[in-house]
Design a protein around this motif. Structure first.
Motif, PDB file in Angstrom:
ATOM      1  N   SER A   7      49.652 -52.709  49.971  1.00 57.41           N
ATOM      2  CA  SER A   7      50.519 -52.046  49.026  1.00 57.41           C
ATOM      3  C   SER A   7      49.903 -50.479  48.744  1.00 57.41           C
ATOM      4  CB  SER A   7      50.835 -52.734  47.778  1.00 57.41           C
ATOM      5  OG  SER A   7      49.768 -52.724  47.032  1.00 57.41           O
ATOM      6  N   PRO A   8      50.959 -49.550  48.347  1.00 57.64           N
ATOM      7  CA  PRO A   8      50.546 -48.447  48.172  1.00 57.64           C
ATOM      8  C   PRO A   8      49.402 -48.341  46.870  1.00 57.64           C
ATOM      9  CG  PRO A   8      53.019 -48.251  48.552  1.00 57.64           C
ATOM     10  CD  PRO A   8      52.353 -49.718  48.797  1.00 57.64           C
ATOM     11  N   GLN A   9      49.900 -49.466  45.772  1.00 55.55           N
ATOM     12  CA  GLN A   9      48.743 -49.601  44.719  1.00 55.55           C
ATOM     13  C   GLN A   9      47.568 -50.003  45.108  1.00 55.55           C
ATOM     14  OE1 GLN A   9      51.914 -50.795  44.958  1.00 55.55           O
ATOM     15  NE2 GLN A   9      53.320 -49.797  43.836  1.00 55.55           N
ATOM     16  N   LEU A  10      47.477 -50.886  46.320  1.00 56.67           N
ATOM     17  CA  LEU A  10      46.095 -51.093  46.503  1.00 56.67           C
ATOM     18  C   LEU A  10      45.558 -50.125  47.200  1.00 56.67           C
ATOM     19  CD1 LEU A  10      44.879 -54.471  47.941  1.00 56.67           C
ATOM     20  CD2 LEU A  10      44.573 -52.659  49.400  1.00 56.67           C
ATOM     21  N   LYS A  11      46.127 -49.351  48.053  1.00 55.84           N
ATOM     22  CA  LYS A  11      45.235 -48.301  48.746  1.00 55.84           C
ATOM     23  C   LYS A  11      44.820 -47.189  47.951  1.00 55.84           C
ATOM     24  CE  LYS A  11      48.568 -48.368  52.575  1.00 55.84           C
ATOM     25  NZ  LYS A  11      49.741 -47.918  53.427  1.00 55.84           N
ATOM     26  N   ILE A  12      45.720 -46.913  46.693  1.00 56.45           N
ATOM     27  CA  ILE A  12      45.206 -45.809  45.721  1.00 56.45           C
ATOM     28  C   ILE A  12      44.100 -46.373  45.093  1.00 56.45           C
ATOM     29  CG2 ILE A  12      46.161 -44.613  43.527  1.00 56.45           C
ATOM     30  CD1 ILE A  12      48.867 -44.770  44.942  1.00 56.45           C
ATOM     31  N   ALA A  13      44.180 -47.763  44.597  1.00 59.48           N
ATOM     32  CA  ALA A  13      43.097 -48.364  43.641  1.00 59.48           C
ATOM     33  C   ALA A  13      41.927 -48.350  44.497  1.00 59.48           C
ATOM     34  CB  ALA A  13      43.470 -49.568  43.078  1.00 59.48           C
ATOM     35  N   ALA A  14      42.050 -48.502  45.584  1.00 58.09           N
ATOM     36  CA  ALA A  14      40.664 -48.629  46.379  1.00 58.09           C
ATOM     37  C   ALA A  14      40.284 -47.366  46.784  1.00 58.09           C
ATOM     38  CB  ALA A  14      40.945 -49.607  48.065  1.00 58.09           C
ATOM     39  N   VAL A  15      40.851 -46.369  47.063  1.00 63.61           N
ATOM     40  CA  VAL A  15      40.300 -45.020  47.399  1.00 63.61           C
ATOM     41  C   VAL A  15      39.664 -44.356  46.000  1.00 63.61           C
ATOM     42  CG1 VAL A  15      41.268 -42.607  47.987  1.00 63.61           C
ATOM     43  CG2 VAL A  15      41.888 -44.679  49.356  1.00 63.61           C
ATOM     44  N   GLU A  16      40.446 -44.762  45.130  1.00 66.14           N
ATOM     45  CA  GLU A  16      39.923 -44.264  43.679  1.00 66.14           C
ATOM     46  C   GLU A  16      38.819 -44.589  43.310  1.00 66.14           C
ATOM     47  OE1 GLU A  16      43.244 -44.386  41.048  1.00 66.14           O
ATOM     48  OE2 GLU A  16      44.193 -42.577  41.785  1.00 66.14           O
ATOM     49  N   LYS A  17      38.638 -45.946  43.592  1.00 61.67           N
ATOM     50  CA  LYS A  17      37.257 -46.829  43.326  1.00 61.67           C
ATOM     51  C   LYS A  17      36.134 -46.104  44.100  1.00 61.67           C
ATOM     52  CE  LYS A  17      35.252 -50.888  42.013  1.00 61.67           C
ATOM     53  NZ  LYS A  17      35.700 -52.150  41.336  1.00 61.67           N
ATOM     54  N   PHE A  18      36.346 -45.838  45.461  1.00 60.58           N
ATOM     55  CA  PHE A  18      35.404 -45.249  46.439  1.00 60.58           C
ATOM     56  C   PHE A  18      34.934 -43.840  45.981  1.00 60.58           C
ATOM     57  CE2 PHE A  18      34.855 -42.480  50.171  1.00 60.58           C
ATOM     58  CZ  PHE A  18      33.461 -42.877  50.397  1.00 60.58           C
ATOM     59  N   LEU A  19      36.003 -43.166  45.661  1.00 63.91           N
ATOM     60  CA  LEU A  19      35.915 -41.731  45.259  1.00 63.91           C
ATOM     61  C   LEU A  19      35.197 -41.792  43.802  1.00 63.91           C
ATOM     62  CD1 LEU A  19      39.266 -40.012  46.401  1.00 63.91           C
ATOM     63  CD2 LEU A  19      36.852 -40.012  47.571  1.00 63.91           C
ATOM     64  N   LEU A  38      40.607 -47.680  59.111  1.00 62.81           N
ATOM     65  CA  LEU A  38      41.951 -47.748  58.434  1.00 62.81           C
ATOM     66  C   LEU A  38      41.499 -47.037  56.918  1.00 62.81           C
ATOM     67  CD1 LEU A  38      44.669 -48.413  58.197  1.00 62.81           C
ATOM     68  CD2 LEU A  38      44.077 -50.728  57.132  1.00 62.81           C
ATOM     69  N   PHE A  39      40.330 -47.674  56.417  1.00 61.07           N
ATOM     70  CA  PHE A  39      40.222 -46.920  54.987  1.00 61.07           C
ATOM     71  C   PHE A  39      39.955 -45.676  55.071  1.00 61.07           C
ATOM     72  CE2 PHE A  39      36.990 -46.462  51.361  1.00 61.07           C
ATOM     73  CZ  PHE A  39      37.995 -46.689  50.325  1.00 61.07           C
ATOM     74  N   ASP A  40      39.362 -45.185  55.849  1.00 57.38           N
ATOM     75  CA  ASP A  40      38.875 -43.749  56.266  1.00 57.38           C
ATOM     76  C   ASP A  40      39.927 -42.872  56.416  1.00 57.38           C
ATOM     77  OD1 ASP A  40      36.095 -44.369  55.986  1.00 57.38           O
ATOM     78  OD2 ASP A  40      35.843 -44.236  58.411  1.00 57.38           O
ATOM     79  N   LYS A  41      41.027 -43.411  56.622  1.00 54.94           N
ATOM     80  CA  LYS A  41      42.379 -42.616  56.947  1.00 54.94           C
ATOM     81  C   LYS A  41      42.929 -42.457  55.556  1.00 54.94           C
ATOM     82  CE  LYS A  41      43.635 -43.944  61.672  1.00 54.94           C
ATOM     83  NZ  LYS A  41      44.237 -44.803  62.849  1.00 54.94           N
ATOM     84  N   TRP A  42      42.920 -43.496  54.805  1.00 49.67           N
ATOM     85  CA  TRP A  42      43.396 -43.585  53.397  1.00 49.67           C
ATOM     86  C   TRP A  42      42.701 -42.553  52.583  1.00 49.67           C
ATOM     87  CZ3 TRP A  42      43.105 -49.535  52.152  1.00 49.67           C
ATOM     88  CH2 TRP A  42      44.140 -50.213  52.988  1.00 49.67           C
ATOM     89  N   VAL A  43      41.592 -42.555  52.790  1.00 52.87           N
ATOM     90  CA  VAL A  43      40.745 -41.353  51.947  1.00 52.87           C
ATOM     91  C   VAL A  43      41.125 -40.003  52.373  1.00 52.87           C
ATOM     92  CG1 VAL A  43      38.245 -40.728  51.517  1.00 52.87           C
ATOM     93  CG2 VAL A  43      38.713 -43.032  51.592  1.00 52.87           C
ATOM     94  N   ALA A  44      41.149 -39.877  53.731  1.00 50.37           N
ATOM     95  CA  ALA A  44      41.570 -38.407  54.341  1.00 50.37           C
ATOM     96  C   ALA A  44      42.671 -38.104  53.901  1.00 50.37           C
ATOM     97  CB  ALA A  44      41.643 -38.396  55.709  1.00 50.37           C
ATOM     98  N   THR A  45      43.891 -38.890  53.777  1.00 47.97           N
ATOM     99  CA  THR A  45      45.157 -38.884  53.280  1.00 47.97           C
ATOM    100  C   THR A  45      45.271 -38.620  51.967  1.00 47.97           C
ATOM    101  OG1 THR A  45      46.230 -40.226  55.113  1.00 47.97           O
ATOM    102  CG2 THR A  45      47.611 -39.744  52.943  1.00 47.97           C
ATOM    103  N   TYR A  46      44.355 -39.129  51.200  1.00 48.15           N
ATOM    104  CA  TYR A  46      44.307 -39.321  49.628  1.00 48.15           C
ATOM    105  C   TYR A  46      43.829 -37.573  49.356  1.00 48.15           C
ATOM    106  CZ  TYR A  46      43.595 -40.081  44.692  1.00 48.15           C
ATOM    107  OH  TYR A  46      43.413 -40.344  43.131  1.00 48.15           O
ATOM    108  N   ARG A  47      42.519 -37.405  49.985  1.00 52.43           N
ATOM    109  CA  ARG A  47      42.081 -35.984  49.715  1.00 52.43           C
ATOM    110  C   ARG A  47      43.018 -34.741  50.084  1.00 52.43           C
ATOM    111  NH1 ARG A  47      36.119 -37.757  51.788  1.00 52.43           N
ATOM    112  NH2 ARG A  47      35.402 -38.304  49.809  1.00 52.43           N
ATOM    113  N   ASP A  48      43.887 -35.003  51.014  1.00 54.98           N
ATOM    114  CA  ASP A  48      44.908 -34.060  51.744  1.00 54.98           C
ATOM    115  C   ASP A  48      46.182 -34.064  50.752  1.00 54.98           C
ATOM    116  OD1 ASP A  48      43.162 -33.278  53.401  1.00 54.98           O
ATOM    117  OD2 ASP A  48      44.319 -34.657  55.126  1.00 54.98           O
TER     118      ASP A  48
END
Length: 101
Positions: A7-19, A38-48
């Protein structure tokens, strides 16, 4: 087995926890994320694009999602025509092969 959906909520929560400083491997385990790339792609997307980038739906548009544009319909009909031409040619070739026995 199909691809796992996140889910988008899980992706956002995971990336924010990592950051915020959590070790990547710990985030992958905690959120049951299947692959590091896959996670690295999420992080890149979040940063962009920020969290909104992870809320977008990905993939092709489903066929039933409304009317096609004239260009989409033309491309679809051309593809369908080519497929039918190939099928007719294969059927004719099979008929010739069977009649030659």
């Amino acid at each position: 087995m199909g691809n796992k959906k996140y889910s988008p909520q899980l992706k956002i929560a995971a990336v924010e926890k990592f950051l915020s400083g959590t070790v990547k491997q710990d985030v992958l385990v905690e959120f049951d994320i299947s692959t590091r790339s896959l996670f690295d792609k999420w992080v890149a997307t979040y940063r962009d694009e920020g969290p909104e980038g992870l809320s977008k739906t990905a993939g092709r548009k489903a066929r039933g999602d409304g009317p096609m544009t004239p260009e989409e319909e033309l491309a679809f009909l051309r593809m369908e025509n080519e497929i039918l031409k190939k099928w007719v040619a294969l059927a004719q070739e099979e008929d010739r092969r069977l009649s030659g026995l």
